[in-house]
Scaffold this motif. Structure first.
Motif, PDB file in Angstrom:
ATOM      1  N   VAL A  10      41.139  37.754  34.370  1.00 27.02           N
ATOM      2  CA  VAL A  10      40.867  39.319  33.365  1.00 27.02           C
ATOM      3  C   VAL A  10      39.510  38.121  32.805  1.00 27.02           C
ATOM      4  N   ALA A  11      40.413  37.252  32.659  1.00 27.72           N
ATOM      5  CA  ALA A  11      38.886  35.933  31.687  1.00 27.72           C
ATOM      6  C   ALA A  11      38.253  35.385  32.898  1.00 27.72           C
ATOM      7  N   GLY A  12      38.298  34.820  33.345  1.00 28.21           N
ATOM      8  CA  GLY A  12      37.091  34.548  35.026  1.00 28.21           C
ATOM      9  C   GLY A  12      36.197  35.671  35.033  1.00 28.21           C
ATOM     10  N   PHE A  13      36.685  37.379  35.067  1.00 31.79           N
ATOM     11  CA  PHE A  13      35.878  38.180  35.549  1.00 31.79           C
ATOM     12  C   PHE A  13      35.293  38.879  34.623  1.00 31.79           C
ATOM     13  N   GLU A  14      34.885  38.169  33.160  1.00 29.16           N
ATOM     14  CA  GLU A  14      34.482  38.528  31.885  1.00 29.16           C
ATOM     15  C   GLU A  14      33.512  37.265  31.727  1.00 29.16           C
ATOM     16  N   ASP A  15      34.401  36.398  32.128  1.00 33.25           N
ATOM     17  CA  ASP A  15      32.739  35.017  31.930  1.00 33.25           C
ATOM     18  C   ASP A  15      31.714  35.244  32.640  1.00 33.25           C
ATOM     19  N   ALA A  16      32.304  35.642  34.211  1.00 27.72           N
ATOM     20  CA  ALA A  16      31.379  35.789  35.487  1.00 27.72           C
ATOM     21  C   ALA A  16      30.464  36.815  34.773  1.00 27.72           C
ATOM     22  N   SER A  51      29.909  38.907  42.265  1.00 26.46           N
ATOM     23  CA  SER A  51      30.819  38.775  43.866  1.00 26.46           C
ATOM     24  C   SER A  51      31.499  38.076  42.978  1.00 26.46           C
ATOM     25  N   LEU A  52      31.698  36.761  41.868  1.00 22.87           N
ATOM     26  CA  LEU A  52      32.609  36.251  41.812  1.00 22.87           C
ATOM     27  C   LEU A  52      33.497  36.779  41.049  1.00 22.87           C
ATOM     28  N   ALA A  53      32.576  37.594  39.679  1.00 24.51           N
ATOM     29  CA  ALA A  53      33.562  38.682  39.035  1.00 24.51           C
ATOM     30  C   ALA A  53      34.698  39.790  39.535  1.00 24.51           C
ATOM     31  N   VAL A  54      34.437  39.892  40.872  1.00 21.40           N
ATOM     32  CA  VAL A  54      34.622  40.377  42.188  1.00 21.40           C
ATOM     33  C   VAL A  54      36.234  40.235  42.119  1.00 21.40           C
ATOM     34  N   ALA A  55      35.578  38.972  43.209  1.00 16.44           N
ATOM     35  CA  ALA A  55      36.872  37.821  43.490  1.00 16.44           C
ATOM     36  C   ALA A  55      37.243  37.668  42.394  1.00 16.44           C
ATOM     37  N   ARG A  56      37.036  36.653  40.791  1.00 16.95           N
ATOM     38  CA  ARG A  56      38.501  36.183  40.093  1.00 16.95           C
ATOM     39  C   ARG A  56      39.550  37.607  39.779  1.00 16.95           C
ATOM     40  N   LEU A  57      38.512  39.047  39.427  1.00 14.90           N
ATOM     41  CA  LEU A  57      38.989  39.902  38.981  1.00 14.90           C
ATOM     42  C   LEU A  57      40.548  40.110  40.315  1.00 14.90           C
ATOM     43  N   SER A  58      40.321  40.328  40.920  1.00 14.61           N
ATOM     44  CA  SER A  58      41.465  40.517  42.040  1.00 14.61           C
ATOM     45  C   SER A  58      42.096  39.476  42.298  1.00 14.61           C
TER      46      SER A  58
END
Length: 162
Positions: A149-155, A138-145
């Motif tokens: 992108v870096a936060g998405f990949e990290d999550a 969920s955090l990955a999707v929220a960050r990507l929105s």
């Protein structure tokens, strides 16, 4: 799955008077949020649906913060929408995670992001054991929105699928 019937059942359970065991009422509200999550896969949530889910979240969280055993003995929620029988009571963090995942899945990741970031900061202390997909996915999707992108990949790198 008859998502409309699940939501009707959740509404019936939510209307029940508060029993002496507040944990049961917390589970009824969480079942309701899960029912809304499933319902939203087939139907666009109305303003009333969104309001109802938020109200159930707020009430479940209020009860969990008042219950002396909340979060101390295990968890009863999972991503599939079913709640296995266990002995524990949900903590406020468990309830936040269920609601944040609901927000992401109903197209409101911006509302979920602050809650998910706070939950992720507590994950290093071991809180999120067994909830990897819910939290980090969920955090990955929220960050990507938000274009992170870096936060998405990290999550996403923290999701433990096995």
């Amino acid at each position: 799955i008859d998502t409309r019937a699940n939501l009707r059942r959740a509404r019936d359970l939510a209307k029940r008077p508060l029993s002496p065991e507040a944990g049961k009422k917390i589970r009824f509200y969480l079942f309701g949020i899960h029912a809304h999550r499933l319902y939203a896969t087939d139907h666009a949530p109305s303003a009333e649906d969104l309001s109802e889910a938020r109200g159930w979240y707020q009430e479940a969280r209020r009860l969990a913060t008042q219950h002396p055993q909340a979060g101390g003995r295990g968890r009863n929620t999972n991503r599939s929408g079913f709640m296995p029988i266990a002995t524990g009571l949900e903590s406020p963090a468990d309830i936040d995670l269920v609601y944040a995942a609901y927000l992401v899945e109903t197209g409101r990741p911006g509302e979920a992001l602050p809650m998910l970031e706070e939950l992720a900061s507590g994950a290093s202390t071991g809180w999120a054991g067994g909830l990897s997909l819910d939290l980090w996915g969920s955090l990955a999707v929220a960050r990507l929105s938000r274009g992170d992108v870096a936060g998405f990949e990290d999550a996403l790198s923290r999701v433990d699928l096995f």
